[in-house]
Design an enzyme around this catalytic site. Sequence first.
Site, PDB file in Angstrom:
ATOM      1  N   LYS A  82       4.200  18.944  14.234  1.00  0.00           N
ATOM      2  CA  LYS A  82       2.981  18.523  14.946  1.00  0.00           C
ATOM      3  C   LYS A  82       1.967  17.936  13.960  1.00  0.00           C
ATOM      4  O   LYS A  82       2.063  18.179  12.751  1.00  0.00           O
ATOM      5  CB  LYS A  82       2.389  19.730  15.669  1.00  0.00           C
ATOM      6  CG  LYS A  82       2.005  20.853  14.727  1.00  0.00           C
ATOM      7  CD  LYS A  82       1.620  22.100  15.490  1.00  0.00           C
ATOM      8  CE  LYS A  82       1.208  23.199  14.532  1.00  0.00           C
ATOM      9  NZ  LYS A  82       1.149  24.497  15.176  1.00  0.00           N
ATOM     10  N   TYR A  91     -26.244   9.290  -2.731  1.00  0.00           N
ATOM     11  CA  TYR A  91     -27.209   9.440  -1.633  1.00  0.00           C
ATOM     12  C   TYR A  91     -28.099  10.662  -1.798  1.00  0.00           C
ATOM     13  O   TYR A  91     -27.659  11.685  -2.327  1.00  0.00           O
ATOM     14  CB  TYR A  91     -26.464   9.613  -0.305  1.00  0.00           C
ATOM     15  CG  TYR A  91     -25.919   8.320   0.266  1.00  0.00           C
ATOM     16  CD1 TYR A  91     -26.760   7.244   0.553  1.00  0.00           C
ATOM     17  CD2 TYR A  91     -24.559   8.202   0.543  1.00  0.00           C
ATOM     18  CE1 TYR A  91     -26.251   6.080   1.093  1.00  0.00           C
ATOM     19  CE2 TYR A  91     -24.036   7.040   1.095  1.00  0.00           C
ATOM     20  CZ  TYR A  91     -24.892   5.982   1.360  1.00  0.00           C
ATOM     21  OH  TYR A  91     -24.390   4.837   1.888  1.00  0.00           O
TER      22      TYR A  91
HETATM   23  C1  LIG Z   1       1.760  25.446  14.516  1.00  0.00           C
HETATM   24  C2  LIG Z   1       2.583  26.438  15.185  1.00  0.00           C
HETATM   25  C3  LIG Z   1       3.598  27.114  14.493  1.00  0.00           C
HETATM   26  C4  LIG Z   1       3.824  26.975  13.027  1.00  0.00           C
HETATM   27  O1  LIG Z   1       2.925  27.781  12.331  1.00  0.00           O
HETATM   28  P1  LIG Z   1       2.910  27.849  10.741  1.00  0.00           P
HETATM   29  O2  LIG Z   1       1.964  28.924  10.423  1.00  0.00           O
HETATM   30  O3  LIG Z   1       2.443  26.524  10.271  1.00  0.00           O
HETATM   31  O4  LIG Z   1       4.300  28.140  10.318  1.00  0.00           O
HETATM   32  C5  LIG Z   1       4.428  27.928  15.218  1.00  0.00           C
HETATM   33  N1  LIG Z   1       4.266  28.122  16.534  1.00  0.00           N
HETATM   34  C6  LIG Z   1       3.271  27.527  17.225  1.00  0.00           C
HETATM   35  C7  LIG Z   1       3.147  27.796  18.687  1.00  0.00           C
HETATM   36  C8  LIG Z   1       2.391  26.678  16.588  1.00  0.00           C
HETATM   37  O5  LIG Z   1       1.416  26.095  17.255  1.00  0.00           O
END
Ligand SMILES: *Cc1c(COP(=O)(O)O)cnc(C)c1O
Length: 813
Positions: A486, A711
């Site tokens: 993701k 700035y």
């Molecule tokens: C992002 C996510 C993960 C992965 O989590 P990590 O801590 O990055 O390994 C697993 N399950 C769900 C539902 C997530 O949203």
Amino acid sequence: MYSILKIQNILKPIQIQVVDLQAEIHYLLYDSRKISHEKNALFFALINRNDGHKYIHEAYQKGVRNFVLKIGSDYISDLPEANILWVSDTLYALQELAKQKRKEFEPPVIGITGSNGKTIVKEWLFQLMSPEYKIYRSPKSYNSQLGVALSLWGLTDYHNLAIIEAGVSKAGEMERLQEMIAPTYGVLTNIGIAHQEGFKSKIAKAEEKLQLFKNAETLIYPSKYLDGVICPYRPRKFAWGDESGNQLEVYSIKKQSEGKTIVTLSYSGRAFAVEVPFVDDGAIENAITCIAVMLRFGYDTVAIAERIQQIVPVEMRLELKNGKNNTSIIDDSYSNDLVSLQIALDFLNQQHQHAQKVLILSDIPGLNLADEKYLSKLRSLVSERNLHQLILVGPELSRYAVQIAPSATCYPSTEALQQEIKKLDFRDATILLKGGREFHFEKISKLLVAKSHDTLLEINLNAVEHNLNAYKNLLPSNVKLMAMVKAFSYGSGSFEVANLLQFNKVDYLTVAFADEGVELRNGGITLPIVVMSPDENAFDVILQNRLEPEIYSFRILRAFLSFLNVKKITDFPIHIKIDTGMHRLGFVPEELGALLDLLKDQTLVRVQSSFSHLASAGNSIDNAFTEQQIKTFDQFTIKLQEVLGYPILRHIAATSGIEWWPSAYFDMVRLGIGMYGVGMGRPDLNLQEVGQLKTNITQIKDIPKEETVGYNRHGVLHRDSRIATIKIGYADGYDRRFGNGVGQMLINGQLVSTIGDICMDMCMLDVTDIDASEEDEVIVFPDIKSAAIAIGTIPYELLVNVSQRVKRVYFYE
Ligand SMILES: *Cc1c(COP(=O)(O)O)cnc(C)c1O
């Protein structure tokens, strides 16, 4: 090439099945994903992280008919047409074959080992001595127990010198490498802190390395590394260093401006000077080692000085860059031989983001195409890859083009190709540029690669692979793995990382939104893809792209069921999310009954998996809470499975769960941030950093005391200062909170702090105390965990905030 009978004689297998006595072996295989030349290949089922025996059916299906298997593995009935040799140790057998190859090779062999610099010294010696010798060298950094064996297999009678590198990471490994390589000349590059873990001390490490030179005729080495080390072996010593007892004595090392160093040396009572075109200590050391080797080979000091001046940096990795007109460019413009061509073609084959694959290949130095053997090797290499276009550059390839591939386009020189490149109009293609150094394909690369902002996010795909394997090693073999990609793989890119994960056979990929899934499908990803936030408007897209929605509420479930009903679709895979305490998305346990009523006795959807998320698996203070979550999940899903009447995959552990909660593995785990190199505290994983955000110094200024920088005049100077401006700002994802000394970056190995407020596209660094020049490279997050702490956030946020306008460059060694 060895006949199967000869191989049988060498390996002395415990048991055999030989059905084809005529079989001739040209290629050795050990990875079922990289099968080519199956007719003349021998597959070794190696047992390391993964048991190679699991893949022999796949290899057999792809046409492989010769196997070396471990005794006790009974596959005769499955491989009726194959020659099979059963041995007690398959890696050992592969090494025995390599040993034989080496024995039959009469010219000298240079064996190189050391903690750093092995590959560079090997590549430089190749550059320096190629005019006189037909050199065979180990490809890339193939220096392990397996890599050395594969390297030696490539020796041929065409070569009259071989350079082989040897690497060890723990005690006891060198003996075997020595037996295989049996170097005539030994070269020790250096002994540093790399891989110290496997050794008791630096001296123990030196002694292990020296074993490589047990039967060598001469040992060439920097004397400072062997202080206090006893070398019990017979080789003649050719040491270099600044003391007068050394065969090659270093008088002085003077770094000049313009990136050069003048080294003054004395050999056999005569002084001479050499200009090394580098200023960093490692490069200078490696160059002097090369000088020592050349002296041992009888080169005169004038020739040495002339050639050393021309050595160029060694580029050891394959870079994948974004090209113009929706292309991807794999840039391998620095070396060209059959082995590295094969490696690069394998990498090209892993890429599915574009429909077309193009190879632009230059003449291969030292490859004699008049010899039918080499011509046919090259022909089969390029013909088996489903290339859409083959472009050959150079007089030699042009001469043999018809025999290599009748459809190839030829250009006599790089310049000729350069002039025509616009007309070729590459689009929607992955282009592999594979050229010998003297062909200067970097000029072609410049024309093809899309230009952008100077700031780069370098993604090391080997590190992703390494981290993935580190976690896989924790899992029992029946636990599946879902890789979380993701948010553009936590900022590291989309299909580039997904292609690698697909190649490494993960079971599922997961994205946040349907659009991200579409991008992966367009990039050629065929793995199942779960979408965590399936919007009602995205149902059509989900269906068309075979994405699998996460269903977390009655609202979304009902909407999806009626959508499928209208479309007359049945058995569509879905994933049921349960809220066991995170209180984000998901059905709560009290809703189980109503959920079951909806799901049972319908055929529109099929529950592929059911999952939940642990809220605090990385904090031992919450252990009781985590245990409760696991228990609730277990009960809920057992009931769900019971009523549905078919098995579903159950999963709850993400990175922290994988590290700390084996009881939460169930049928599958979901690996996210750990794969990108940020672990949850388990020290034994040895995770590697995946992303490196880099930029350059745009300008440096001397600014007097009491002036201000940036700035709001927040950067007040308390002394006369040197201030560097770099091109990264908050619009690139460099948070404003890093301003005024909170952020630290690395320039030439030295830490510096920000000064003043962070601007939108730029910021300023105080470089008063360090050695820095304009255009020097700047590493933005030398340590991502402490950077996150410094502004009160977590590494996830820093990773995903790197703006999409920052160009991603991928490399794979
Ligand atoms: C992002 C996510 C993960 C992965 O989590 P990590 O801590 O990055 O390994 C697993 N399950 C769900 C539902 C997530 O949203």
